[in-house]
Each structure stands twice: as C-alpha cells, then as structure tokens.
Design a protein around this motif. Structure first.
Motif, PDB file in Angstrom:
ATOM      1  N   THR A   2     122.249  77.377  34.091  1.00 12.68           N
ATOM      2  CA  THR A   2     121.015  77.980  34.022  1.00 12.68           C
ATOM      3  C   THR A   2     121.358  79.443  33.120  1.00 12.68           C
ATOM      4  N   SER A  15     109.748  88.013  32.623  1.00  9.96           N
ATOM      5  CA  SER A  15     109.977  87.268  34.127  1.00  9.96           C
ATOM      6  C   SER A  15     109.210  85.490  34.019  1.00  9.96           C
ATOM      7  N   ARG A  19     109.989  81.850  32.272  1.00  9.08           N
ATOM      8  CA  ARG A  19     110.342  80.359  32.473  1.00  9.08           C
ATOM      9  C   ARG A  19     108.842  79.647  32.615  1.00  9.08           C
ATOM     10  N   TYR A  40     115.787  86.592  25.659  1.00  9.28           N
ATOM     11  CA  TYR A  40     116.114  85.836  27.059  1.00  9.28           C
ATOM     12  C   TYR A  40     115.252  84.406  26.671  1.00  9.28           C
ATOM     13  N   LYS A  41     113.934  84.297  26.139  1.00 12.51           N
ATOM     14  CA  LYS A  41     113.320  83.085  26.578  1.00 12.51           C
ATOM     15  C   LYS A  41     114.510  82.059  25.530  1.00 12.51           C
ATOM     16  N   TYR A  44     117.209  81.751  28.134  1.00 12.05           N
ATOM     17  CA  TYR A  44     116.924  80.516  28.804  1.00 12.05           C
ATOM     18  C   TYR A  44     116.629  79.253  28.325  1.00 12.05           C
ATOM     19  N   GLU A  45     116.314  78.867  27.638  1.00 13.85           N
ATOM     20  CA  GLU A  45     115.875  77.762  27.595  1.00 13.85           C
ATOM     21  C   GLU A  45     117.176  76.484  26.673  1.00 13.85           C
ATOM     22  N   SER A  47     120.281  77.603  27.676  1.00 12.62           N
ATOM     23  CA  SER A  47     120.838  76.877  28.977  1.00 12.62           C
ATOM     24  C   SER A  47     120.334  75.691  29.440  1.00 12.62           C
ATOM     25  N   ARG A  48     119.169  75.118  29.126  1.00 11.78           N
ATOM     26  CA  ARG A  48     118.484  74.182  30.075  1.00 11.78           C
ATOM     27  C   ARG A  48     118.755  72.971  29.220  1.00 11.78           C
TER      28      ARG A  48
END
Length: 600
Positions: A2, A15, A19, A40-41, A44-45, A47-48
């Motif tokens: 993540t 943040s 998240r 970053y969103k 982040y997504e 990486s998930r």
C-alpha cells in the motif's frame, strides 16, 4: 504494498479524501493541492488493487494534465500498468467506440476522426452557402438529445442548422467523425447496449474526474452509466471548483452533488479542501470577491503575509500596451522572479498571437511559450502526432519514462490498425528511433524522413493501411497550413526543426496564454490585459439576464487565483469594436470593485 505518505506531503483534509473508501465529491479551492490530492488518490488506489484485471481510470480536461499526473505517479514509485488516464474523448474512443462500434450502424464499417484543420476547412466551405455566417459562428456541442449551437445570436440559428445538416451528411458519407461526435456515439452506445456499462464497471474499480466543473452533461451521463452499473463496486472521485466553471459556452457546468448522486444511483460523500497554499492573504481577499458560489478559502501558505502588489491600469493606450507588458516583465525579473514564473493572459487567442511574437522580438533574452509558437498540428488522436513526440524528444535519462510510455502507445496504435506488432517492444522501437540520424533543418521534411526511416526499420509498410495513410495526409496537410499561416503572420523561423523540438519540452520561459488555457496553472506574477466589456464578459453573454456578470466573475476569479505573489490587471484604452461602434470600455465589474490597488 500500500502506498503511504507523511503529514508533510498531505494535510489532514487531503489525507481523509485520499483514504476514503466511498465515492467522493471534493470541492477544492484554488491552491489547495487539488492535483496533488488527485495524484495521491490514484497512487493509493493503484497500490491497493488486488486483481490484475482491474483498472483505475482518471479523466482529465487536457492531455497535458494527464501526462503531468501520470509522470507524478511514476515519480512516486507506483506501478501505473493498471492506470488509464486521459481526456474523456480519448476514453470514449478507446473503451467504447473502438471495441463496440459494430453495434452502431454509423460506425460499424469503420470511421476516422477529423482534426481541427479539416473541420475548419469543411465548415468554412459550407458557410459560403449561407449569407452572414462565418466559421466562428459554428461552435456546437452534443447532449444525448442532439447537438446544441454555441452561437448566441439566435437570428443565425436557422442558417446554422442548414450548414450543420450538410456538415453531418458530409461526415457520414465519408465515414468521418469529429471530437463532439465521439461523445455523441459513445452516449448512444452506452444507452443502447447496457452490457457495455456492465463490462466497464467490472474492469474499473475507481473512476476519477478532474475539473468536474468543466464537464458536459453528456459526459456526466456516460460516466454515471458505468458507476450505476457497478452498484457501489465502481467508485467515483470527483474534484474541482464550481467558481472556475468557465466553459459554459461549450456545455461545461458544475453539477451539484445532489444531482450527481441521483444520476449515479450511489452514495457520494461531499468533502472540501479550503486551505490555499498558493496565494498571499491579500490576493485571496482580492479574488474571493469574484466567487459566484459560496466556498470557504483560508490562506495556509508560508508566504501568506507577503505584501503582494495588485495593480489595475485603465490609462494605458492600446498602442502602448506592448511597451507596458515589456516594462512589467522586466520589473518582475529585476525583483528576482524567474521567467517561467511569469504569465501574460488575455481573454482570447486573437489578442495573443501577435503579442507573443512582438514580445519575443522585444525581449530576445527570454523564451516564450504561447500561441504562434507551436509550428505543427496538435491532434492527440492522430497516429503520426503521437509518433512525432518520440521523433522530437531527445533520448536522455530524464525523458526515458515518458518516451517508454509514448513508445508503448505507438505500438498499441499500430496493433489497433491491424499491423502485426508481435515481438515489438518499446525498447526496440526507441532503439531504432535513436539510431536515425538526420541533418534536415526543415521541421516538416524532417518528420517525413523520420517517419519513413522508422517504419522501414520496423518492417512496416504503413501505406498499406488505410487509416495510417489518412492520418499521415491529415497530419502533414494541417501542419503545412499552420506553418504557412504563422510565416505569413511574421514568424519566418517557425518551420525550423529547433522550433518543432520545443513543442514537447517541459514548459520553459514566459507563458502567454488565454484565461481558459491557463486554468490549473500557477505563477509568481500574472499580467492580464484585454479586461474589457464585450470580452469579459463576451459580448454574446451581455444579453443574458445578469448581463453576463456570472461569466465575468468566473473569469476574473480564475485570473486572480493564478497568482502567487503579484497581479497586474490592464483594461487598455482605444481598442476598437467592430462595426464602427467605438472603443471597448473597461469590464464593468472591475470598475465597480472598490479595492485598494497599488500604484501602477
């Protein structure tokens, strides 16, 4: 693994938005780190993602914004192989029209997208069939009900409809579509073939929309159909600023979160970013006067107390405007402002092209990035335009990631046109490209020779493929016409290969742009001229119920919120209206705004 970040990279508001697992509607004030939050969103997504068949889709207003965000994500060390990012037109073309065209009779036997040069030539020819109509009257956009004329002079509409009847018939007869028809046919397909939305919803875990306030209703509906088919499994991240909705004449508008919820059939959480890290408190106080929708803005930058100069000049004559622009640029650089942190703005392109070249002549020590400085046709859907990015970008470590991505796109395009690309990889394409050595100094001849040499090295007979041949002719016809026009307007050097190579370099020098074109950017110094009634607001908007005030406020809000340190506004005198109607007057909203301006 993540993707993680620290409190120095994102604040608490940002943040939480990144998240959040549910769909998000994010209203972001200027300078609030909107692009960083979006980037970053996405990271982040990505990486998930637990399924290699799933994708994250991000829709941006421009290709340049897509490239910038893509490169930022790669710079964060996140794998982007399951990211698709681009404009809504490119999205519709790649994910809806090309795979499902067989279900639409108008597209089933193949189609080609015409570029802006071809469209302009065709419309100019058709305008000759109707008195008093010019190409500039022919703006239009599509809803899912049909096309809407952009011309606000309703007395011309009957004649314009006659022109567009001929226009659409010509396109259909030649199996061609323009950029607006991409959206129209995508909407038809997604409505008539419900399985399309279901298939895409199973692929897309997240759909992100940047600058939602510039989105057209037909675009909202296309995305909403996919999200609705996903039934909460496909989530939506929408970000923008309703006060910057300046593309209303092209159908763009800021949909409310309530209407978006109803359209998508899912819950959407509303959030806001209210901390401005860009501007000083004085600048924020100034441009906040022009908001049309109440939004909170709070200064949060380290230089918020900086004493910004905000000047408004209504005394300068049009003939003295160039000298004043030169003076303000020299004043700024003498204060330590770097040239790339200076921007010159105007309401429309026709005010800027000549100014750019004259400034370049008066300030030879500086580079300029502006209209009249791009010497060939920029059509991102044209194969040869895509290939020209590789041809004109020097192989170097700092360009490697970009060139690899472009090479993969070229290989994909070749495969889509039926070329056997089995075994062809990006590294090989770039290796062959790097080995081509040409001494040609004329830009267009250089590209012709390069294209032929690369295709020969790859063993591809491009002339055997109809669409590649049509794209080739369209690229060089429109580019030659553009070079000829720019040379005629006083830029004899524009055909040189060195100017061609500047197109894909990272932005350098002083920016010269329209208010619409600079949205999303920021500069230490913003210099705006042409702030005149009839331009801001446009004369066609003055007949509206509010006299065009909402439109003018949004444009002035965008102008003021681009600046980090200093803002210079100019309503020049003696700029004449057409039809012997005398000079333009200063924009009334600016005249009426009582502000403690600094001395010019």
């Amino acid at each position: 693994m993540t993707f993680l970040w620290t409190s120095k990279e994102l604040n608490a508001e940002q943040s939480k938005a990144v998240r959040e697992d549910r769909s998000i509607f994010l209203v972001a004030c200027p300078g609030s780190g909107k692009t960083r939050t979006l980037t970053y969103k996405i990271a982040y997504e990505l990486s998930r993602l637990e399924n290699h068949r799933k994708f994250v889709v991000a829709l941006t207003y421009t290709h340049r914004a897509a490239d910038e965000i893509h490169e930022r994500i790669e710079g964060l060390g996140v794998d982007t192989s399951q990211l698709w990012i681009g404009t809504i037109h490119s999205f519709c073309l790649e994910w809806i029209l090309k795979p499902y065209a067989i279900y639409e009779p108008a597209l089933a036997h193949g189609f080609r997208i015409i570029d802006s040069h071809e469209q302009e030539n065709l419309l100019e020819e058709l305008c000759q069939t109707q008195r008093g109509i010019t190409y500039w009257d022919c703006d239009y956009y599509f809803t899912d009900q049909g096309y809407v004329l952009g011309c606000r002079d309703h007395s011309k509409h009957q004649r314009l409809h006659a022109i567009f009847e001929l226009y659409f018939r010509h396109l259909a007869d030649n199996r061609q579509i323009d950029f607006e028809l991409i959206l129209y046919y995508a909407s038809l397909l997604i409505q008539s073939q419900p399985q399309i939305a279901k298939v895409l919803a199973n692929i897309f875990q997240w759909v992100l929309i940047d600058e939602y306030q510039d989105t057209k209703r037909i675009q909202y509906k296309i995305v909403a159909a996919i999200v609705r088919a996903g039934a909460e499994r496909t989530r939506l991240f929408v970000v923008g600023d309703p006060n910057q909705a300046i593309f209303g004449s092209l159908g763009g508008f800021a949909m409310s979160v309530t209407e978006l919820r109803q359209l998508c059939g899912v819950h959407i959480e509303e959030r806001a970013l209210i901390e401005n890290y860009r501007a000083t408190d004085r600048l924020i106080r100034y441009f906040s006067n022009f908001t049309v929708q109440a939004t909170a803005i709070r200064g949060a930058g380290p230089d918020r107390a900086f004493n910004s100069a905000i000047c408004y000049n209504t005394d300068i004559a049009r003939d003295d405007l160039d000298a004043e622009l030169v003076r303000l640029i020299r004043l700024s650089t003498a204060q330590g402002i770097r040239p790339e942190q200076i921007c010159v703005l105007a309401p429309s392109w026709n005010l800027l092209a000549g100014v750019t070249r004259r400034l370049a002549g008066a300030l030879p020590e500086f580079q300029f990035d502006g209209p009249g400085m791009v010497p060939f046709s920029r059509n991102p859907e044209n194969f040869w335009y895509r290939l020209s990015r590789i041809a004109l970008t020097q192989a170097s470590p700092d360009q490697h990631v970009r060139r690899m991505r472009w090479a993969n796109e070229v290989i994909r395009d070749l495969g889509n046109e039926g070329v056997d690309t089995h075994g062809l990889v990006a590294k090989q394409l770039l290796r062959e490209s790097n080995s081509i050595l040409l001494v040609e100094t004329d830009g267009l001849r250089y590209l012709r020779l390069y294209f032929d040499a690369l295709m020969a090295r790859l063993g591809i007979d491009w002339q055997a493929y109809r669409l590649l041949s049509e794209h080739h002719q369209a690229f060089f016809d429109s580019s030659a016409a553009k070079v000829e026009r720019l040379q005629r307007e006083g830029a004899p050097y524009i055909s040189e290969i060195n100017f061609f190579r500047k197109v894909f370099q990272h932005r350098r020098g002083i920016t010269v742009n329209t208010i619409h074109g600079v949205k999303g950017a920021e500069f230490d110094v913003v210099i705006a001229f042409g702030l005149l009634q009839g331009m801001i607001p446009h004369f066609s908007e003055e007949a509206e119920a509010d006299g065009g005030n909402a439109s003018a406020n949004k444009l002035l809000y965008v102008v003021g919120s681009r600046a980090r340190k200093h803002l210079y506004l100019i309503s020049e005198k003696q700029r004449m209206r057409g039809g012997r109607r005398g000079p333009y007057s200063a924009t009334s909203i600016l005249i009426e705004y009582l502000f403690d301006y600094d001395a010019v």
